[in-house]
Each structure stands twice: as C-alpha cells, then as structure tokens.
Scaffold this motif. Structure first.
Motif, PDB file in Angstrom:
ATOM      1  N   UNK A  30       1.345  -0.837  -0.148  1.00 40.24           N
ATOM      2  CA  UNK A  30       0.364  -0.158  -0.061  1.00 40.24           C
ATOM      3  C   UNK A  30       1.051   1.603   0.284  1.00 40.24           C
ATOM      4  N   UNK A  31      -0.024   2.533  -0.795  1.00 39.95           N
ATOM      5  CA  UNK A  31       1.010   3.200  -0.373  1.00 39.95           C
ATOM      6  C   UNK A  31       0.246   4.354  -0.694  1.00 39.95           C
ATOM      7  N   UNK A  73       3.340   4.245   3.473  1.00 38.79           N
ATOM      8  CA  UNK A  73       2.359   5.521   3.538  1.00 38.79           C
ATOM      9  C   UNK A  73       1.179   5.779   3.826  1.00 38.79           C
ATOM     10  N   UNK A  74       0.221   6.224   4.298  1.00 36.77           N
ATOM     11  CA  UNK A  74      -1.442   6.193   3.600  1.00 36.77           C
ATOM     12  C   UNK A  74      -2.001   7.788   4.297  1.00 36.77           C
ATOM     13  N   UNK A  75      -2.966   8.174   3.417  1.00 38.94           N
ATOM     14  CA  UNK A  75      -3.728   9.537   3.768  1.00 38.94           C
ATOM     15  C   UNK A  75      -3.947   9.441   5.367  1.00 38.94           C
ATOM     16  N   UNK A  76      -3.717  10.286   5.941  1.00 36.40           N
ATOM     17  CA  UNK A  76      -3.991  10.597   7.575  1.00 36.40           C
ATOM     18  C   UNK A  76      -5.129  11.701   7.002  1.00 36.40           C
ATOM     19  N   UNK A  77      -6.013  11.797   7.377  1.00 32.44           N
ATOM     20  CA  UNK A  77      -6.614  12.801   6.930  1.00 32.44           C
ATOM     21  C   UNK A  77      -6.412  13.776   6.501  1.00 32.44           C
ATOM     22  N   UNK A  78      -5.908  13.577   5.053  1.00 27.87           N
ATOM     23  CA  UNK A  78      -5.844  14.457   4.331  1.00 27.87           C
ATOM     24  C   UNK A  78      -4.382  14.756   4.549  1.00 27.87           C
ATOM     25  N   UNK A  80      12.726  -8.456   6.842  1.00 26.84           N
ATOM     26  CA  UNK A  80      13.177  -8.447   5.010  1.00 26.84           C
ATOM     27  C   UNK A  80      13.068  -6.966   4.853  1.00 26.84           C
ATOM     28  N   UNK A  81      13.156  -6.552   3.815  1.00 26.86           N
ATOM     29  CA  UNK A  81      12.262  -5.063   3.043  1.00 26.86           C
ATOM     30  C   UNK A  81      10.860  -4.713   3.089  1.00 26.86           C
ATOM     31  N   UNK A  82      10.219  -6.104   2.987  1.00 27.16           N
ATOM     32  CA  UNK A  82       9.077  -5.896   3.131  1.00 27.16           C
ATOM     33  C   UNK A  82       8.631  -5.748   4.888  1.00 27.16           C
ATOM     34  N   UNK A 119      -3.826  10.587  -2.637  1.00 29.80           N
ATOM     35  CA  UNK A 119      -5.321   9.414  -2.363  1.00 29.80           C
ATOM     36  C   UNK A 119      -4.149   7.807  -1.970  1.00 29.80           C
ATOM     37  N   UNK A 120      -4.815   7.066  -1.685  1.00 29.99           N
ATOM     38  CA  UNK A 120      -4.517   6.006  -0.746  1.00 29.99           C
ATOM     39  C   UNK A 120      -4.173   4.616  -2.344  1.00 29.99           C
TER      40      UNK A 120
END
Lengths: 358, 358, 358, 358
Positions: free
Chosen positions: A309-310, B265-270, B257-259, A316-317
């Motif tokens: 995910x990114x 990243x995520x959209x945290x309320x804008x 591991x890298x993963x 936007x997600x």
C-alpha cells in the motif's frame, strides 16, 4: 555543500539513474599519480549490477571516460572530469512511478523539497550515483597505494548469518572468491543461499560490511569536530541504505569497563605499539598507526516485488508493485563503495594533514 | 576545516582544559532571535561536572559571557563570540602527564601530529571543549523553539542495564528527575547504582544515549553526500568517547526483510503519514516530517584510577595512575551535548534548505 | 561563509565597535611558531586610532589577550582565540544615530538586511573590526618570517599628492619615520599637511596604499578561480573604504602593447629570472618568485563633521552632523591592515599549496 | 577550493584547451527554473573565438551538452553537469611549446607547481576554460531574470580610446550592434580600427570592461570579509588577463573630499533613494538597491606573433615565435565572461542571503 564530498580532495558528482550518465569532477587530486585504467574498470565491475545471480539483473556495462586532468598517463593536478554514460535504460519501466511515492524511498521527500522530481528509477537518489564514487575511489586508491595504505572491505553479516570472529582471523585476500565478498568461504555459501532465497520471495535483506584500513600513518584527523572517525561515519552514512556506523570495538565493548577497554601502550622493539586495538586505530580523533576498522550496517533495499500500500502525489491511497528486477541484497555491491568512500576520506585527510605544518 | 562545525550556521570553538577558558564564535546565526540567558545557563549546568554524586567531582561553575552579536536582548545577525572562563584549574595535578602517554587518550597522537602538546588535563582534546558546544546548542535551541522543533536526549543504556522499549513508550519530560537522565525512574536507579559502584572501583563504564527530534519540517537534508543522517552521524561522532551511531530501526532491523522494514504511506485525514517509522524520520537523506531518532554509543572514559602500564614520550615502558577525581560514566553529561550537536545540525540544515529555492 | 576569511588558515572574527570587545579565532595556524607578544602589540599600535595628529583622536589602548592555542610561548596547532577589550566607549555619542541613516555608511543596508541594528559607532560595520585582522596578521607575519617572506605596505598617494616612482625607487624601511607611512619623507610632509588641513575643514580625503611582498616562493595560487591575485583582491576589497585593486603594472600598462608588457624570461646565472616584472610576481594566477606588488584605493571616510541631509529610519528627510572626533584620512592606519590581510592570504595559500602534492 | 567558484551556487569546472572538452558541475542551482537552450547557445556564441575579424580566427563551434539536473525543461535542484566538447584542435601547433616557457604565460609557474604540465594550448590555464563560466553564467542569468535582475557589460576603453561618460549616458541595448561590444557606435569604430591595426602588427592590446547590474535587491553581501564588492573583485580577477577592479566612483573619486563623495539619502516619494551613486550600489559591503557598477582592466594578451627571447625548461636562453592565429584584443570576448561571473556571484549571494533569516 550539496553534492560535494571532501575538503582538499573534493568529489562533486552529477547525474541521475535514467539521464545521460553519471559522473563528476575530482578536484584537488595530487599531480604525478600514474593512472591505471584497467584497475579503475575492475573497481567499476565490482560495483556493477548484474555481476552475479545474487544481485540485480539490471545490466550496466559502466565504462568510465576520463575527460580531463590526466596527461600522458599521469595526473596533472588539474581537476579530473569523468563520465559513465547510461545505457540500457528502461525508463518506461518507471512511468507508473511518476505520481506515486514508493515506501521508504526518497520520492516523497524529494517532491516536497524540490517541487519537481525526475521519477525515472529514483533519479538522483538512485544508487546509480555511487558509480561516481567508485571511479573517484579507484583513483584515490592509486594514490594511497603509493603511500602504502591499503583498504579492504568485506561482507560480515547477512540477515542472521554472521562471521563470529573479527577481521584479524581471516585472509582478506580471498574476498573476491565468492559473490558475497565474504572472507569465510563456508559462511559465504550460507549467505549466498539466504540472499538467493530472499530474491525468490521478491524480498530483500540487509547486513553488515566491515572495512579495514592498513598502513595509515599517525596523525590524520582533527581533534574536535573533524575527528577521523567522524569523517568516516559521515562518509559511510552517505551511502544509500546505510543505517549505522561503529568503529573499533564498538557495541561489543558495551560490557567492558574502562580498565578493560583501554589500549595499553608498550615499547615494541623501539617503536610505540599497543597490546590491543579497541580504539580502532583512532585516538582523540587522530590515527595512531594501528589498523583502522569499522562496521557499516545496511538495511534491506526498499524496492521489493510484492504489492505494497502507499499514496499518490495527491495523497490518495493506492498500491504499488515494482516490476521486473530488484536487488535482493545490497551488501556485495556495497563492499567496493565502502572502500571507495574510505579511500576518498583517508586521502583527503592525508592531504589536509600536510597543510598543518609550515 | 579543523575546529569548525556546520555550513551556514558555523561554530568555531577554541580553548583548552587548563588555558584561560573555552569559547567560540557562532557565525550565521539568524537575526532577531530573543536570547534567554537563564536557559543557556541551565543548559550549561546540565553539562557541568560535579552536578551529582555519579559524575566527576571536578567543580566548574561555567558561566558564559557573550561577547558580541546580541543587542538589546536579540541576536543581530552578526557573529556571536562567547567565552566560559576556566576556574578551579589544578594544573599541577597534571605535571606527571607531561612526558607520558595515557592509554586510549589523545596524548600520543597529538604529540606526533603537532610536535608540541599542552598536556594539562588533555589540553584541547579534553571534553571541556564541549562547553562551547552546549552554549552554541542552547542558542540553536532558542531558534528552533521559534520553529516548533524540539530535541530531547536521554540515557537508554548503562553497561548491561538498558531500557527495553523505544522512545515512544516513555514520558521524555521526566528525564531531569534523576541524575542519570533516564525516562524510566526504576531503571534510572539501577543505572545510578551501577555507576556509583563503578566509581568506587576507580573504573568507568559506557552506554547508549538516544535522541529524539520532534517537529522537524519535511525537506531538510541533501540527497547524496550531505544526507541529514550523515550530518547527524558526523555531529555525534565528533563528541568525545562516541563510538557508534545508528538511526531509525538501526541494528534492531537486521533480521527484518525489506517488506517488513518499509514504512507504508497512508492518507491520514488529508496529510501524508506513515504507519511505522523505521526510517527514523529520514528518507533518501531528507527529513520526511516524522520523528527523527537515533542512538549514540559512548565508550567508558579512558581515565581510570587504577595503575596501568604505558610508555613515556621517549618510548620507555612505565606505569601511570590518575590522581584524585574521575568521571565514572560520561552518559548523564553526554545527554545535553548530544542535544546541542543535534540542535546545531538541524538549525544549520534548516537554514541551508532555505537557500535551495529562488 | 559570513565572518570568516581564508581556506586552511581561517580567521573568524567577532565584535562590534561599542560591544565588549573585538576578537576572533584563528584556526589552522601551524604548530611550533614562536609567539612574540611585543611584535603583536607593535602592530596593534600601528593600527590604533589617536596615534598622531592626523588620525582620529579616539583613544583605544588596544591590548590583545590570547585565550588559547599557545603553550609555553609556542603555537600548538590548536585554534588561537583572542580578544581586544573595548574601552573608552562613548556610546552616548551615538544615541542620535539610532534612527537615522548616515550617508554612505552601512546603516541603511544593515537595517534592511537584518531587521535589527546595533547603531553604536557603526556596530559590526565599524573599522574597529580590523583590530582582529591586525592581530591575526601579526601572527601570520611571525610564521612568514620563518619562511623568509616579508610584506611591506606604504601610503603612495593622498588626494592629488602622489609618489612619482614605483616601489623599487624607495627605501621601504623608512616608512615608520613619518605618521603618513610614506617612504618619501618630502612627499610625506606634503601629504601630512593636506590631511591636517582637511581635518580642520571637518572633511576627509582618500588615496592609495601600495603593498610589496618579497620572498614568496614559486607556486602559490590556483590556476582558475582561486588565482593568487584574485585572493589578494578579495582580501583588499574586504577592508573598509577600499574601492579599487590593481596588481603589477595595472592601469599604467593600458597604453602598452602585449609585446611591451610581456616579462621576458632569461637565464640569470643558473636561475630563471625575468627582465621586467609587469606581471607583479603572478603568472597564470600562481606566484613566479618575483616581487608581488599591488595598489589599493581607499575612498575618503564617510564620517564628516559638516551637516549633511539624510533620512530617518521611517524615511522622513532630516539632517545629520557628526560630533566630536573623525578620521580625516584612513591611509596611515590602513597600511598595517593591508599588510595583515596580505600576510593572512599568503600564509593560507602557502599551506594550501602544501596539500597539493602527495 | 581549487577549481570551484561560489558558496551556495557552486561551479566546479574541468577541462583543458586541447583535452576532450571543457565542462563543469553547477551545484546548488535552484529547482524549477526553466531552461532556454537557445539563450545558452547565444551566450556561448558571444564568447566564441572567430566570431569577427577582430578576434582570434580559431574556430570553436562550442555547443553545450547538459548531462544532468534538468528534467522536462526545468531544473530539478540536482547538480547540473555539462560539457562542451573540444573540436578543431591543432595540438601539433603546440609541439614547440613542450619544453619552452612563453613570456607572461602560466607555463613556468605550472611546471614548478605541479611538476607535470599539459603544454598543449596552455592546457588548463587556457582561456578556453571560460567556456564553462559562460554556460554556468547563462543558467544563472535565467534564474536572475525571474528575479528581475539584469546584468550588462560593455567595452569602455581599448588602449587610449575610451568612452568619456559613465554608463548612464548610453543605451546599453545597442552593445551587440558592433563587434567590440561598445554602446557608443562612433567610438566602437575607432576601437575596432585600433584592434584591427594591432592584429596586423601581430601584437595585442588591452582595455577596460564596465559592468552594470540593475534590479539587485537591498541586502545582498556580508558586512566584513565577504562584502559584495569583494566577491565581485574576486570573481573578476579570476578571469584570464584581468589586472584591476574598481567599483562605484573608483579612481575618479580620488580628488573628491568625503563631503563630496558621500551619497545623500532622500525620501523619493515614499522610498529611500540617493541623489548620487558614488557607492556603486554597495554600502558597507551590502547592496543598497541602486545600480551596481564596476570596471575591470584587461591587459594585452601575452601571445604575440613576433619573436621574443625566453628560456627552455632546462633554463637555457632561446627565442619563441607563436604561429598562426592570435587574439589581438580580449575585450569583446571578455564582455560575456564578465557578465557570466557577475551573474554567478549575484545569484550565489542572493541564495546565501536567504539563509540568514529564520
């Protein structure tokens, strides 16, 4: 200030992953050093992707073109310009990255800092920039060789697999005998297997590179802010994916008391020597003539082949899945880069030290 | 080059342990910052020897005298000269050091590098020089406060006694409640006891300081040689007795591991946020707006009170036994120094970043 | 970057006209140089206001206090901190300047650049800062003396009164025999009279200082951006009131053709010499072993005693009339400053040159 | 340090007259500036030899290849590498120079400084290096244009023929209407004739270039060692054949008293203005918003076509006679170089000023 490294000997590099090429200018390189183009190429080959089954399959022939500063086979004291032309660029592979921020990459921070971004293959933040370091480092090694200074790095740990002994227990001349660049051939096989398996999973793994500098004269380094080990830490932490630096006994000495960790001086047939070398060849920020040694921790490369995910540039997600080739373990190729940055640092400090006396 | 730290904001320090005083010039400090002398003194008090039973008993009142660059309570943009006069110098305590090299000190390397040496109390190599850093760091903190950036360091490990959790688990405002400067009051007691016991043995012990920087804007740092974490590593390794630097997840991530290590990243309320912060607030060498955190390993101080073998300046074997007072554990007093060097680095990079756009 | 001068040998100065004092840190000064405090004081006396009837009557005893970097009479290679405490400050003389911009002074530009301003006596922009240069220059002269390099400056022109011949026609050891510091005692009287008369009018006058550097080895200077004469120009133009720099034959050569101006090499009993020295001892930016000589033009000091129109900080038209003492001609006191900046430049480039060879 | 120019904006150049090419890296160039390749080429054409009958006949097509730092037509904030490939090199023309020192050239000083020397066409000391400056200067001009800052230089004197009035009396937009680059078309003809005649004699002639900077904001420059005019002097004196620098009223003001030379402030419809501009737009080392103007004196080029005595590398007397083409007057081609170095200096100081405030 921004893309330069060094004080007297100063490398200024340029270039992006998918631009015309990567290169640089080496300023302050001493005059009269013989240039061995074959050696430089050999060093480039050690850094090159695609050199074995356990590195990225991306092929980069990587031939350096010296543009100035060398005349009739010798350096002239004038700046050495050089370029390694980019080839085999699959820029289209990266079209999907234009408006997306890859996790733990520099995409997001670049976009905010500069407003614009060359997204192709990471642009300037790509490890392809280290090509310039290896070229400059190879030249520095040629100068250091004249001074009797020798630098060797090797892979000391991959994931959980690690060498149990310190560098003095191994024959460092055997490092190139395995693709991991580890002086213990048995461990090397285990490491290689782990990397190969990780590659199969589309994942990545980190580890530790150890570097040893032999033959460094007493007196290099400044006592306060520009201690020799601070310069080495700075050099190492400037390498992509480096996350930690320790020198001398380092973390292993945390359980020692001062009376145990101190390196006792003694008269060794007329010269001053130490019984141990917990100081890693540096005391008060200045080389003391013993071997300099340190470790650099590298994290697993951020590019993995599984979906993650990114967010997009607009916040936007979304999800991302890297395509094609990836580098399961940066260690084998980090070895020559660690050596190169060490060579640049030591030669710079050698020259700087010459300017401290009338 | 030699005794300066920083690019735009540049501290040049001077002074020896037993000379007239230690001081410096802070150049490039922005105009218009209000100076809080009480705060600066408070910071000096945190560094001062003799502040508690577990540090050296050497008493240094350490009052700073600002010599320039401040007018009617505000900085003017002109260089800030300052001095902390030396007092209570027992130079005679060091007469026995004139022709002897103390183990794991800078005596030998200085003598070879410079030919001459102020042997009194280590001269320039003494940790007394860090007084200048704390003064400059306190000023930098005042500027950073205006920017909403806050820096806190604490003792995370002494010998074998260590905090089990990372910085997010503790209330960092409680650090000054114990002389060890540890946010876990129970562990602090254990650490204090260990230090006290070590002091009784005339020995010394090392450990780890953790530092956390909150409120740093996105975009500080350069992508290649002057990565923000390389600058921090350089800053930390310039502190006396520092032997290792790791940032973000550091060594703890070697088994990931890298993963697993990637920060999603995520959209945290804008706003763009990350679920984890293994990157330690720095991606591609540039701050990403998350907390910056790192560890610094300090070795046991070299001065111990038991007799040790060593050599004279002429190379003959002898023994040495330090007299009087010693510092059993540098950690409590290293905390404000780590903060000071962090503050100088962050303010420098903040100013440098301003010069990158038209 | 802001208040530092030099590359290897670096002076960072601090202090304002009416603050606690002026001082600095000299970093990169070579170890082992014997310090002659009497000589340093002598140099300070040459710069000091109030030394004769033709300079400002402002009295400044100007005694330097070395704070570090010297041990048992010799430099240690550590930074040399120093301060000259301010005395005899009539700060109240300047209360009327708080909200007014003096014509051709730095008041207006400072106010806009920094937002705040120490208006007392010009604050940081005051020529009092050159005290620090003279201290550092005196130290540099002591090092250069060991190398056989000698620097002498003198007043060559005041207003319309000028020496007709170049430096080779005069005995430069006679300069201190008159308060103008001119090697022609007859012209010196005329100059002195002109200055005295100008002083009586409450006005000021400018002129030219010539500087000669003898004994400089071949090879100092960089070929491109850091040519030796570019460094000297930079050094000279950093002195208050300097408006022009020319070296070698300079403007006098504008009517010559190339075939006339070229300095012809010849074999002078086994060493390579030139018949003329129009190049002023520098060819291709690098010293060639001949005498280095150059001129610096100084404008009349901006502070005059007659009433002048100007504006307030809020932009309203007003008038200003300086009170009390003024400096009718900066030349006599500029002579030691020109020498000091030359000494710092030459020693810096000498040390830099040492770092260019293995 | 050696081949770099600038603080924040830093050009590091490389290349020799008869090597592969000349180029450089521009570091610290701000992101987001639109690149106009046609304009850059136009600037290169202004510097190019062979552009008219009064410059050298050596033909150099001089096309620049940008290697990095530009993406989709805009700068990215990453270093801009570039190269201008050498062509039309008649290296054999210089075989006779291998073991001979040309009068007033850099041959002798290079040989002593570096031990080795690329003798072909002067190697690194050749004015061909200024190609790199013009490329970098053209880029700087593009950034300055966005800021409303405009730089124009012109030929003000050739030998004895000079403009009688200062820059305000001429229409500077007419400079390119004659090959001399002089804004007075009548004088231009006289100058052109003088140059043409000098060329016929195989000789060379010097003169003066004036440069004017309009639109510079208040506040650029540092008050002490890095005064704006000191930086400009340094920049100008780094140009081949430059021998003098004066700014503002300069030498013309030597007969003025202070009361005459001072620039009186007045309220000009709400903004602070000055009646005169003898200060040349710089007060206390900092720009005051008025036009910045200065003169640069260039000596006659050292290469003349008549036979001259000189020495061999081994010191024996001999003679030398340059073959083929020579540049009778450097002025017309120096004009764009003066502009380029001014543009680099102003942009550097603009960026530096941004780093002085929180």
């Amino acid at each position: 200030m921004f893309n330069s490294f060094g004080n007297i000997l100063r490398l200024t590099s340029f270039g992006e992953s998918h631009g015309k090429g990567v290169g640089g200018v080496i300023d302050g390189f001493p005059a009269g050093v013989e240039i061995d183009m074959e050696f430089i190429q050999q060093e480039l080959n050690r850094r090159r992707p695609g050199q074995s089954a356990i590195t990225t399959a991306r092929k980069e022939p990587d031939e350096v073109e010296l543009l100035s500063g060398v005349f009739e086979g010798k350096t002239t004291g004038c700046p050495i310009g050089f370029i390694v032309w980019n080839q085999n660029q699959h820029s289209n592979d990266y079209n999907n990255l234009k408006d997306i921020y890859r996790p733990s990459h520099a995409d997001y921070t670049y976009a905010v800092k500069y407003g614009v971004r060359d997204h192709r293959g990471g642009g300037r933040s790509s490890a392809r920039e280290t090509t310039s370091r290896v070229v400059a480092g190879a030249l520095a090694k040629l100068a250091l060789k004249q001074l009797g200074i020798k630098i060797t790095a090797y892979t000391a740990q991959v994931g959980e697999i690690k060498l149990e002994k310190d560098y003095t227990a191994y024959d460092l001349s055997t490092i190139e005998e395995n693709p991991v660049r580890c002086p213990d051939q048995e461990k090397a096989k285990e490491m290689q297997e782990l990397i190969y398996q990780t590659k199969g999973e589309g994942d990545t793994i980190g580890g530790i590179v150890t570097c040893v500098i032999k033959g460094c004269p007493v007196g290099l380094g400044q006592p306060v802010y520009n201690k020799l080990h601070a310069a080495l830490a700075n050099a190492m932490m400037s390498i992509n994916a480096a996350k930690a630096f320790e020198y001398g006994i380092g973390y292993k000495g945390i359980h020692q008391k001062g009376s145990q960790q101190n390196d006792i001086f003694f008269n060794d047939n007329g010269t001053i020597n130490t019984h141990t070398n917990n100081s890693g060849g540096i005391q008060g920020g200045i080389s003391n003539g013993q071997d300099i040694y340190f470790n650099v921790l590298f994290k697993p490369v951020a590019t993995v082949l599984m979906e993650q995910p990114t967010v997009n540039a607009d916040g936007t997600d979304t999800t991302i899945k890297a395509r094609g080739r990836h580098d399961p373990c940066v260690l084998p190729r980090a070895v020559p880069i660690v050596e190169a940055m060490s060579a640049l640092t030591i030669l710079d400090y050698y020259l700087l030290d010459k300017a401290t006396r009338l």
